[in-house]
Scaffold this active site. Structure first.
Site, PDB file in Angstrom:
ATOM      1  N   GLU A 280       0.831  -1.211   0.000  1.00  0.00           N
ATOM      2  CA  GLU A 280       0.000   0.000   0.000  1.00  0.00           C
ATOM      3  C   GLU A 280       0.858   1.250   0.000  1.00  0.00           C
ATOM      4  O   GLU A 280       0.634   2.179  -0.770  1.00  0.00           O
ATOM      5  CB  GLU A 280      -0.934  -0.005   1.215  1.00  0.00           C
ATOM      6  CG  GLU A 280      -1.862   1.199   1.266  1.00  0.00           C
ATOM      7  CD  GLU A 280      -2.849   1.137   2.414  1.00  0.00           C
ATOM      8  OE1 GLU A 280      -3.458   2.177   2.714  1.00  0.00           O
ATOM      9  OE2 GLU A 280      -3.018   0.056   3.015  1.00  0.00           O
ATOM     10  N   ARG A 358      -7.360   2.506  14.335  1.00  0.00           N
ATOM     11  CA  ARG A 358      -8.321   1.414  14.101  1.00  0.00           C
ATOM     12  C   ARG A 358      -8.258   0.393  15.235  1.00  0.00           C
ATOM     13  O   ARG A 358      -9.282  -0.166  15.623  1.00  0.00           O
ATOM     14  CB  ARG A 358      -8.081   0.734  12.754  1.00  0.00           C
ATOM     15  CG  ARG A 358      -9.138  -0.332  12.445  1.00  0.00           C
ATOM     16  CD  ARG A 358      -8.997  -0.913  11.069  1.00  0.00           C
ATOM     17  NE  ARG A 358      -9.632  -0.137  10.036  1.00  0.00           N
ATOM     18  CZ  ARG A 358     -10.905  -0.298   9.633  1.00  0.00           C
ATOM     19  NH1 ARG A 358     -11.683  -1.170  10.248  1.00  0.00           N
ATOM     20  NH2 ARG A 358     -11.383   0.430   8.651  1.00  0.00           N
ATOM     21  N   GLU A 746     -10.884  -8.161   4.878  1.00  0.00           N
ATOM     22  CA  GLU A 746     -10.228  -8.189   6.184  1.00  0.00           C
ATOM     23  C   GLU A 746     -11.045  -8.835   7.308  1.00  0.00           C
ATOM     24  O   GLU A 746     -10.463  -9.455   8.212  1.00  0.00           O
ATOM     25  CB  GLU A 746      -9.847  -6.758   6.589  1.00  0.00           C
ATOM     26  CG  GLU A 746      -8.777  -6.155   5.711  1.00  0.00           C
ATOM     27  CD  GLU A 746      -8.652  -4.652   5.899  1.00  0.00           C
ATOM     28  OE1 GLU A 746      -7.614  -4.217   6.416  1.00  0.00           O
ATOM     29  OE2 GLU A 746      -9.602  -3.929   5.542  1.00  0.00           O
TER      30      GLU A 746
END
Length: 810
Positions: A280, A358, A746
Site C-alpha cells: 500500500e 483502528r 479483512e
C-alpha cells in the site's frame, strides 16, 4: 534391529496406563474435508453468481503476467539497493571504488543526485529516499546501484563500503516506552462514561489488571516488490509499471522526487501477486529510488527485490503491547475498561497512527462496556517502518480484548463463550466513539454458528478425550468479530471509474482499484455486465492506470468492491440513460444492435463514474463520529489437538459463519474467508519474527533473522483444518453497500484467533492435571515452544527452574 525396536515399542506402549499411551501413538493426518454453504441471490446477468475468478485459468497455468514478467525495453538497466547494516548510526563515509570496477557497473546514485526532494512518506514526509547523515534501521536505503544485469547490480551494491559511527538503538516497544521514544503527535484517546469513578465506586465486584503482547507478521506475498521505470519524449515524461496497491502513491512520490508535475508521471499495474497491505505504501520508496537513475540516465531501470531483502526492509504487521484494567460483576457483566495500547511504528510514521486508531476503534470487539477509556501511542524504534497488513490494527485491538475476556472467564470459573454472550452489543448500541449500531446481526451469526458446530457436544467430547489422554489434549473455542468498513480518513472514501462501450457490444472498464488475487476485477466486471444486461464475457478490465482514473485511493480497507463497484455502476447508469432514448424507439434484438444504433446517432458511449461513501466522518478533536459505513459480522469455532510433549498441534475443525449481506460472488467471498482464516492462523500460531536484540545477542542488533521461508514458517497444506466449514448468513441484505453486499477482505482474518484460544483451552486441560487452574498468559504466536512450556509437568518445571543449566558439548 527393526523388528526388535517394534517389539520394544509395543511392549512399552502396552505397559503404559491407557491414558499415557497417547505419548507414543503415531499422529497420522487424514485428508481434509470442506463444506461451503451460501445462497445465490442473482441480480441481472452476473451479480450474485459464484463465477470463477477471471484470471484464475491464467494464474494456475502460469500464463498470468506480473511486473517482473513485463518485457524489458532495449538498454534496460537493473538496480540493487545499498542498505544500512546498522540499526542506528552516523554515516561517516561512502566508498564506491570497488563497486566501480565490478562487472557491468553503470552507476551509484545517492541523496546528492536526487533531482527533487529527498524527503518522502506515506502521510508526512519523515523519511529519506537515500539516507544522508544518519541511518535509523538495518535495511535503510543509502544508495542505489545500476548495472547491466540483476546479479551484477547485486554484486556491485555489496561492494559499496559504508563507514559508521554507531549510536544506541531502541529495538522494542518496552524499550521505547521506557525511553519515551514516540513518534510526534501520535497520542490518542477515546473515552465513554467515567472509568475512574466506576473503579472507585465499588460497583465492580472484581478488578483485574494485566498485559498482552501481540506479535507482528510478515506479509509474505508471493510476488516481491518490483518496478520497471522508463522515460519518454526526451525525459520529459516518466512511465512505470509497478507491483503496488496504490499506483497513485507511486505517481505522487516519483513526481515529488524527480521534481515533475504529476501529469507527467504515469503508473500502471496489471495485477500484483498478493499485497495484504504490504504494497500500500512501502512499495513507493523502492520505485522512488529506482526512478532517480532512470530519469538522470534516460534509460529504463528495473528493480525486483530478492525475498530476503523484501522481508528485511519493507516492514511487517505492527506488534502491539496492551495494558488493561477491567472491572466486572460476579455475574460476568463488564463495567469498566482502562486500556493503554502501543504499537511499534519503526523508524518512520508511515501508516502507524492510522493503524493505532483502528486498533482503538476495535478494542471493544463486540462487547458492551459502559465505562471505557482507550489511550494509544506510536512507538519510535530503530526497526524498518511497519505498515498496513490485512485488518490494519483491528485484529490486534480485538486480540487484546479477547485476552482479558478470557481472563475474566477464568476468574469467574465460567465458560469464555458464556461471558462473551452475556456482554454482546446489540441493535442501537452506541459505541465508545459515538457510532450507533444499525443492522446488527451479531446474535444471529453467533446462534447459527452455535447450532452448526454443536458447541455443547463439542465441549463434552473434548472433555471426555482429555480425561482419557494424558499427553494429548483437545481444546475448543468460539470467537466473534465486528469489523468496520471504510477508510478511517474521510477523504480516502472516494472512487472513480471509466467505462467505455465499443460498437461491437463489448465493454472496457477501468477503475482505480488493483487486482491482487482477491477477485476485485471479477466482481466489478459482474456489476458492469449486470447493469448492461450482457454476459460477463463481454466485459474486460485490462489494468489500473493513473492516466485513465486519477487520484485513486489505495486498494485497501476492504472497501474496494463497495467503492469501485459503485463508481462503475454510476458510469454504466449514465450510459444506459443515454441509450434509453434509442431503446424506447425500437425493440433491438441485442445489446450490440442497440450500441451500433446509438453510435450512428452520435450518442456518447463513454462515461466517468464517481462514488463517495456517504454519512461518515470522525473528528479526533471531539473524539466522536461515524468512522464506518457499516460493520461486517462473523464468528468462528475451532477444535484443536495438541501434543503436550512437543507443543505440536493441528486444527481438527474450523466452522465459520459470516454475514456478507447479499454476496456479489459467493465463490470468491468463501475463498476470501478461507484464505483470511489460514493467514490469520499463521499470525496466531505459526509465524514468529526474530530480531537481533538483547534477548538474541547472536543476531546483529536490529537485524531480521527470519528473512526467508527457511526460518519463517507460514501456513502450509498441513495446517488446513481437517474439517473446514464456511457458511454465509442468508437473507440479510445490507442497505449500505452496492447490491446489498458486504465487504469481505479483512473481517474474517481475526476469526483465526479461535484457534489460539482453542489451543489455550487444551493447555488449560493439561495444566489442570497438575493441579494448576489459575490464569496464565499465552501471547501469539502460540509456537510449539510456547505451547510446550505452558503445559506444566515435571519436564517443564525442571527446565524452567532458575537452577537449570543446560550442558553444552563443543
Amino acid at each position: 534391529m527393526g523388528d526388535s525396536s517394534d517389539e520394544c515399542g509395543t511392549f512399552i506402549a502396552e505397559g503404559l496406563h491407557s491414558s499415557h499411551q497417547s505419548a507414543v501413538q503415531p499422529n497420522s493426518r487424514p485428508s481434509s474435508t470442506g463444506n461451503q454453504s451460501f445462497e445465490i441471490a442473482r441480480n441481472g446477468t452476473a451479480v450474485g453468481l459464484p463465477a470463477a475468478h477471471l484470471s484464475s485459468r491464467l494464474q494456475v497455468t502460469g500464463g498470468a503476467e506480473y511486473t517482473d514478467d513485463t518485457p524489458t525495453p532495449p538498454n534496460t538497466l537493473h538496480a540493487a539497493l545499498v542498505l544500512s547494516t546498522k540499526a542506528h548510526a552516523h554515516i561517516l563515509s561512502i566508498d564506491d571504488s570497488l563497486a566501480k570496477s565490478s562487472p557491468g557497473f553503470v552507476g551509484l546514485f545517492l541523496s546528492k543526485d536526487v533531482p527533487g526532494s529527498n524527503k518522502i512518506g506515506a502521510i508526512i514526509h519523515d523519511e529519506e529516499v537515500f539516507a544522508t547523515e544518519l541511518v535509523t534501521c538495518v535495511g535503510q536505503v543509502i544508495g542505489i546501484v545500476v548495472a547491466d544485469t540483476h546479479e551484477n547490480a547485486k554484486v556491485a551494491s555489496k561492494k559499496v563500503k559504508i563507514g559508521y559511527k554507531e549510536l544506541p538503538p531502541i529495538l522494542s516497544i518496552k524499550d521505547a516506552i521506557k525511553a519515551r521514544s514516540f513518534h510526534p503527535s501520535t497520542e490518542r484517546c477515546l473515552e465513554e462514561g467515567d472509568v475512574d469513578r466506576c473503579f472507585m465506586s465499588g460497583e465492580c465486584d472484581r478488578i483485574i489488571e494485566g498485559e498482552v503482547q501481540v506479535g507482528g507478521q510478515e506479509h509474505f506475498y508471493l510476488e516481491p516488490n518490483s518496478s520497471l521505470i522508463w522515460t519518454i519524449d526526451g525525459g520529459n515524461e516518466v512511465h512505470m509499471i509497478s507491483s503496488t496497491q496504490s499506483p497513485q502513491k507511486h505517481q505522487d512520490l516519483v513526481a515529488h522526487v524527480l521534481n515533475l508535475p504529476m501529469s507527467k508521471v504515469v503508473c500502471k499495474t496489471k495485477r500484483i501477486g498478493g499485497g495484504f497491505g504490504g504494497k500500500e505504501t512501502r512499495s513507493a520508496f523502492i520505485a522512488a529510488a529506482a526512478s532517480v537513475p532512470s530519469y538522470l540516465l534516460k534509460r529504463p531501470v528495473k528493480i525486483t527485490l530478492d525475498r530476503d531483502v523484501d522481508m528485511m526492509i519493507t516492514g511487517q504487521r505492527h506488534s502491539f503491547l496492551g495494558k488493561y484494567k477491567v472491572g466486572f460483576t460476579n455475574a460476568g457483566n463488564f463495567l469498566a475498561l482502562d486500556l493503554e495500547i502501543y504499537n511499534n511504528g519503526g523508524n518512520s510514521l508511515d501508516l502507524s497512527l492510522s493503524v493505532l486508531e483502528r486498533a482503538m476503534f476495535s478494542s471493544d470487539n463486540v462487547y458492551k462496556i459502559p465505562h471505557i477509556r482507550v489511550r494509544g501511542q506510536v512507538c519510535y524504534t530503530n526497526l524498518p517502518s511497519n505498515t498496513a497488513f490485512r485488518g490494519f490494527g483491528g485484529p490486534q485491538g480485538m486480540l487484546i480484548a479477547e485476552n482479558w475476556v478470557q481472563r475474566v472467564a477464568v476468574e469467574l470459573r465460567r465458560s469464555p463463550e458464556e461471558i462473551r454472550e452475556i456482554n454482546f452489543q446489540h441493535e442501537g448500541h452506541v459505541l465508545h466513539y459515538g457510532q450507533k449500531l444499525q443492522n446488527c446481526t451479531l446474535r444471529q451469526v453467533w446462534d447459527e454458528l452455535n447450532a452448526s458446530c454443536l458447541f455443547a457436544k463439542a465441549r463434552e467430547t473434548a472433555d471426555d478425550f482429555n480425561r482419557n489422554n494424558r499427553w494429548r489434549k483437545r481444546g475448543v473455542a468460539m470467537i466473534p468479530t465486528k469489523f468496520g468498513i471504510s477508510f478511517t480518513a474521510k477523504h480516502m472514501n472516494q472512487a472513480g471509474a471509466l467505462v467505455q462501450v465499443y460498437i461491437d457490444g463489448t465493454v472496457l472498464v477501468t477503475h482505480g482499484g488493483v487486482e491482487m488475487g482477491q477477485g476485485l476485477h471479477t466482481k466489478v466486471a459482474q456489476i458492469a455486465a449486470a447493469s448492461f444486461n450482457i454476459p460477463l464475457s463481454s466485459v474486460f478490465i485490462s489494468e489500473t492506470s493513473t492516466d485513465k482514473v486519477p487520484n485513486s485511493s489505495p486498494t485497501a480497507a476492504s472497501a474496494s468492491s463497495d467503492m469501485y463497484g459503485a463508481a462503475v455502476l454510476d458510469a454504466c447508469e449514465q450510459i444506459n440513460a443515454r441509450m434509453k432514448t434509442m431503446a424506447v424507439k425500437h425493440n433491438y434484438a441485442s445489446f450490440t444492435e442497440l450500441v451500433r444504433a446509438c453510435y450512428m446517432e452520435r450518442i456518447d458511449l463513454s462515461a466517468h463514474g464517481f462514488y463517495i461513501t456517504p454519512d461518515i466522518g470522525f473528528d479526533w478533536k471531539d473524539r466522536k463520529g461515524t468512522p464506518f459505513n457499516y460493520f461486517t459480522y462473523g464468528a468462528a469455532f475451532a477444535e484443536v489437538e495438541i501434543d503436550t510433549l512437543t507443543g505440536d498441534f493441528h486444527t481438527r475443525t474450523a466452522d465459520i459463519v459470516m454475514d456478507l449481506g447479499r454476496s456479489l460472488n459467493p465463490a470468491i467471498d468463501v475463498g476470501q474467508i478461507e484464505g483470511a482464516f489460514i493467514q490469520g492462523l499463521g499470525w496466531v500460531a505459526l509465524e514468529e519474527l526474530k530480531w537481533g536484540d538483547s534477548e538474541h545477542p547472536w543476531i546483529r542488533p536490529g537485524s531480521l533473522y527470519t528473512c526467508g521461508p527457511g526460518t519463517y514458517k507460514i501456513p502450509s497444506m498441513n495446517d488446513i483444518p481437517l474439517n473446514f466449514k464456511v457458511s454465509l448468513l442468508k437473507d440479510v441484505p445490507n442497505p449500505k453497500a452496492i447490491h446489498s453486499s458486504k465487504a469481505v477482505g479483512e473481517p474474517p482474518f481475526f476469526l483465526a484467533s479461535s484457534v489460539l484460544f482453542a489451543i489455550k483451552d487444551a493447555i488449560i486441560a493439561a495444566r489442570s492435571e497438575e493441579g494448576h487452574d489459575d490464569w496464565f498468559p499465552l501471547d501469539n504466536p502460540a509456537t510449539p515452544e510456547r505451547i510446550r512450556m505452558a503445559c506444566i509437568d515435571d519436564f517443564t518445571r525442571h527446565f524452567a527452574s532458575p537452577d537449570y543449566q543446560p550442558k553444552l558439548s563443543i
